[in-house]
Motif scaffolding. Sequence first.
Motif, PDB file in Angstrom:
ATOM      1  N   ILE A 130      27.089  56.062  28.594  1.00  0.00           N
ATOM      2  CA  ILE A 130      26.255  56.458  29.358  1.00  0.00           C
ATOM      3  C   ILE A 130      24.918  56.086  28.963  1.00  0.00           C
ATOM      4  CG2 ILE A 130      26.150  58.635  28.017  1.00  0.00           C
ATOM      5  CD1 ILE A 130      25.279  60.153  30.641  1.00  0.00           C
ATOM      6  N   ALA A 131      24.608  55.963  27.596  1.00  0.00           N
ATOM      7  CA  ALA A 131      23.227  55.494  27.112  1.00  0.00           C
ATOM      8  C   ALA A 131      23.225  54.147  27.305  1.00  0.00           C
ATOM      9  CB  ALA A 131      23.127  55.850  25.695  1.00  0.00           C
ATOM     10  N   TYR A 132      24.266  53.371  27.212  1.00  0.00           N
ATOM     11  CA  TYR A 132      24.055  51.811  27.326  1.00  0.00           C
ATOM     12  C   TYR A 132      23.896  51.694  28.765  1.00  0.00           C
ATOM     13  CZ  TYR A 132      26.088  46.939  27.693  1.00  0.00           C
ATOM     14  OH  TYR A 132      26.221  45.688  28.182  1.00  0.00           O
ATOM     15  N   SER A 133      24.635  52.142  29.594  1.00  0.00           N
ATOM     16  CA  SER A 133      24.444  51.886  31.058  1.00  0.00           C
ATOM     17  C   SER A 133      22.883  52.246  31.413  1.00  0.00           C
ATOM     18  CB  SER A 133      25.480  52.727  31.902  1.00  0.00           C
ATOM     19  OG  SER A 133      26.697  52.340  31.626  1.00  0.00           O
ATOM     20  N   MET A 134      22.482  53.498  30.773  1.00  0.00           N
ATOM     21  CA  MET A 134      20.875  53.909  31.309  1.00  0.00           C
ATOM     22  C   MET A 134      20.038  52.533  30.697  1.00  0.00           C
ATOM     23  SD  MET A 134      20.712  57.644  30.021  1.00  0.00           S
ATOM     24  CE  MET A 134      18.929  57.954  30.369  1.00  0.00           C
ATOM     25  N   SER A 135      20.287  52.048  29.531  1.00  0.00           N
ATOM     26  CA  SER A 135      19.490  50.854  29.182  1.00  0.00           C
ATOM     27  C   SER A 135      19.833  49.482  30.235  1.00  0.00           C
ATOM     28  CB  SER A 135      19.667  50.550  27.814  1.00  0.00           C
ATOM     29  OG  SER A 135      21.018  49.888  27.709  1.00  0.00           O
ATOM     30  N   LYS A 136      20.746  49.239  30.497  1.00  0.00           N
ATOM     31  CA  LYS A 136      21.031  48.272  31.414  1.00  0.00           C
ATOM     32  C   LYS A 136      20.453  48.435  32.881  1.00  0.00           C
ATOM     33  CE  LYS A 136      22.887  45.136  28.705  1.00  0.00           C
ATOM     34  NZ  LYS A 136      22.496  43.789  28.494  1.00  0.00           N
ATOM     35  N   GLY A 137      20.440  49.732  33.287  1.00  0.00           N
ATOM     36  CA  GLY A 137      20.040  49.938  34.496  1.00  0.00           C
ATOM     37  C   GLY A 137      18.474  49.817  34.473  1.00  0.00           C
ATOM     38  N   ALA A 138      17.648  50.139  33.251  1.00  0.00           N
ATOM     39  CA  ALA A 138      16.472  49.705  33.154  1.00  0.00           C
ATOM     40  C   ALA A 138      16.219  48.221  33.312  1.00  0.00           C
ATOM     41  CB  ALA A 138      15.780  50.117  31.692  1.00  0.00           C
ATOM     42  N   LEU A 139      17.004  47.517  32.945  1.00  0.00           N
ATOM     43  CA  LEU A 139      17.016  46.089  32.935  1.00  0.00           C
ATOM     44  C   LEU A 139      17.018  45.554  34.342  1.00  0.00           C
ATOM     45  CD1 LEU A 139      16.779  43.494  31.270  1.00  0.00           C
ATOM     46  CD2 LEU A 139      19.431  43.434  30.945  1.00  0.00           C
ATOM     47  N   ASP A 140      17.935  46.213  35.026  1.00  0.00           N
ATOM     48  CA  ASP A 140      18.352  45.756  36.315  1.00  0.00           C
ATOM     49  C   ASP A 140      16.901  46.042  37.320  1.00  0.00           C
ATOM     50  OD1 ASP A 140      19.851  44.850  38.704  1.00  0.00           O
ATOM     51  OD2 ASP A 140      20.126  46.969  39.279  1.00  0.00           O
ATOM     52  N   GLN A 154      20.490  55.956  17.927  1.00  0.00           N
ATOM     53  CA  GLN A 154      20.988  55.359  18.900  1.00  0.00           C
ATOM     54  C   GLN A 154      20.560  54.907  20.283  1.00  0.00           C
ATOM     55  OE1 GLN A 154      24.548  57.639  18.538  1.00  0.00           O
ATOM     56  NE2 GLN A 154      25.696  55.802  17.151  1.00  0.00           N
ATOM     57  N   PHE A 155      19.913  55.928  20.840  1.00  0.00           N
ATOM     58  CA  PHE A 155      19.509  55.948  22.220  1.00  0.00           C
ATOM     59  C   PHE A 155      18.299  54.969  22.294  1.00  0.00           C
ATOM     60  CE2 PHE A 155      16.584  57.021  25.803  1.00  0.00           C
ATOM     61  CZ  PHE A 155      17.439  56.758  26.742  1.00  0.00           C
ATOM     62  N   ASP A 156      17.439  55.245  21.179  1.00  0.00           N
ATOM     63  CA  ASP A 156      16.098  54.411  20.893  1.00  0.00           C
ATOM     64  C   ASP A 156      16.371  53.078  20.808  1.00  0.00           C
ATOM     65  OD1 ASP A 156      14.739  56.631  21.586  1.00  0.00           O
ATOM     66  OD2 ASP A 156      14.135  56.938  19.532  1.00  0.00           O
ATOM     67  N   ARG A 157      17.682  52.703  20.076  1.00  0.00           N
ATOM     68  CA  ARG A 157      17.919  51.463  19.815  1.00  0.00           C
ATOM     69  C   ARG A 157      18.418  50.818  20.857  1.00  0.00           C
ATOM     70  NH1 ARG A 157      17.526  46.703  16.801  1.00  0.00           N
ATOM     71  NH2 ARG A 157      19.543  45.911  16.243  1.00  0.00           N
ATOM     72  N   ALA A 177      21.024  38.896  24.939  1.00  0.00           N
ATOM     73  CA  ALA A 177      20.838  39.737  24.093  1.00  0.00           C
ATOM     74  C   ALA A 177      21.058  41.265  24.109  1.00  0.00           C
ATOM     75  CB  ALA A 177      19.950  39.583  22.785  1.00  0.00           C
ATOM     76  N   GLY A 178      21.886  42.093  23.675  1.00  0.00           N
ATOM     77  CA  GLY A 178      22.077  43.552  23.938  1.00  0.00           C
ATOM     78  C   GLY A 178      23.054  44.156  22.852  1.00  0.00           C
ATOM     79  N   VAL A 179      22.787  45.493  22.724  1.00  0.00           N
ATOM     80  CA  VAL A 179      23.879  46.278  21.920  1.00  0.00           C
ATOM     81  C   VAL A 179      24.643  47.144  22.635  1.00  0.00           C
ATOM     82  CG1 VAL A 179      22.252  45.939  19.749  1.00  0.00           C
ATOM     83  CG2 VAL A 179      21.873  47.676  21.314  1.00  0.00           C
ATOM     84  N   MET A 180      25.823  47.187  22.258  1.00  0.00           N
ATOM     85  CA  MET A 180      26.758  48.240  22.987  1.00  0.00           C
ATOM     86  C   MET A 180      26.418  49.620  22.283  1.00  0.00           C
ATOM     87  SD  MET A 180      28.392  46.986  25.815  1.00  0.00           S
ATOM     88  CE  MET A 180      29.933  47.840  25.791  1.00  0.00           C
ATOM     89  N   GLY A 181      27.092  50.595  23.092  1.00  0.00           N
ATOM     90  CA  GLY A 181      27.179  51.981  22.630  1.00  0.00           C
ATOM     91  C   GLY A 181      28.590  52.477  22.045  1.00  0.00           C
TER      92      GLY A 181
END
Length: 260
Positions: free
Chosen positions: A164-174, A119-122, A104-108
């Motif tokens: 950029i924000a989406y990638s940051m969130s997925k980078g944290a997941l990695d 949006q970033f926090d979400r 589950a995820g949300v795109m930016g």
Amino acid sequence: MSKENSMGKLANKTALVTGSSRGIGRAAALRIAAEGAVVAVHYATNTDAAKQTVAAIEEQGGRAFAVQAELGVPGDVDTLFEGLTAGLREQTGETALDILVNNAGVMGGVGLEDITPEQFDRMIAVNAKAPLFLVQKVLPILRDGGRVINIGTGLLRYANPDEIAYSMSKGALDQISLHLARLLGPRGITVNTVAPGVTNTGSPIFDMPEVREVLANMTAFKRIAEPSDVGDVVAFLASDDARWITGTFVDASGGTLLGG
């Protein structure tokens, strides 16, 4: 359960796939169920789509149940865990879990100039925080030899300034995959990231021939991925065949941007 499913690579296993009412999550749920696992189909709001996924699994001889919980809000993991354990107990007589797919995820789709703190926090809440605390919550019921599979993004290897924000969130997941792999290794639990590229998840953009051509030409195979292309990779990592793979970033982008 059909004879084929009862003899699959994931027979007698249980799985939770978050965000599996559609897209890559649905494909992963279908494929994992086809290998014999009982699958919890998690969804946020689209009850009909979740029921369709469960029905599709049952039609192919598998077993599944739906679990509703909106992620990124207070109490999200607790709500999901309660529905998961209730469904597992009903289906199997116990609450043990073998496979967790954090899909589950949300795109930016929002560039640096327009991104807002809200949006970033979400994105962080849904794409990184919820998976971390979901793993924490299910650890007591996750069997030794289990699997945690996090769905990341190929954008961790190539740039798109509008994400950029989406990638940051997925980078944290990695990073969750990397560090939990070391933590859970002694229990035989593998933790990996699967990184899709452009995948046809039903967005109207894929109905535009000129856009499809551009996106297809970004891959080595000159076509846009279907959800099943990624779902099959997830199912492989969920199996015993992948027992010696952990802490790894698995590029499932079809060779996106390898070069002309």
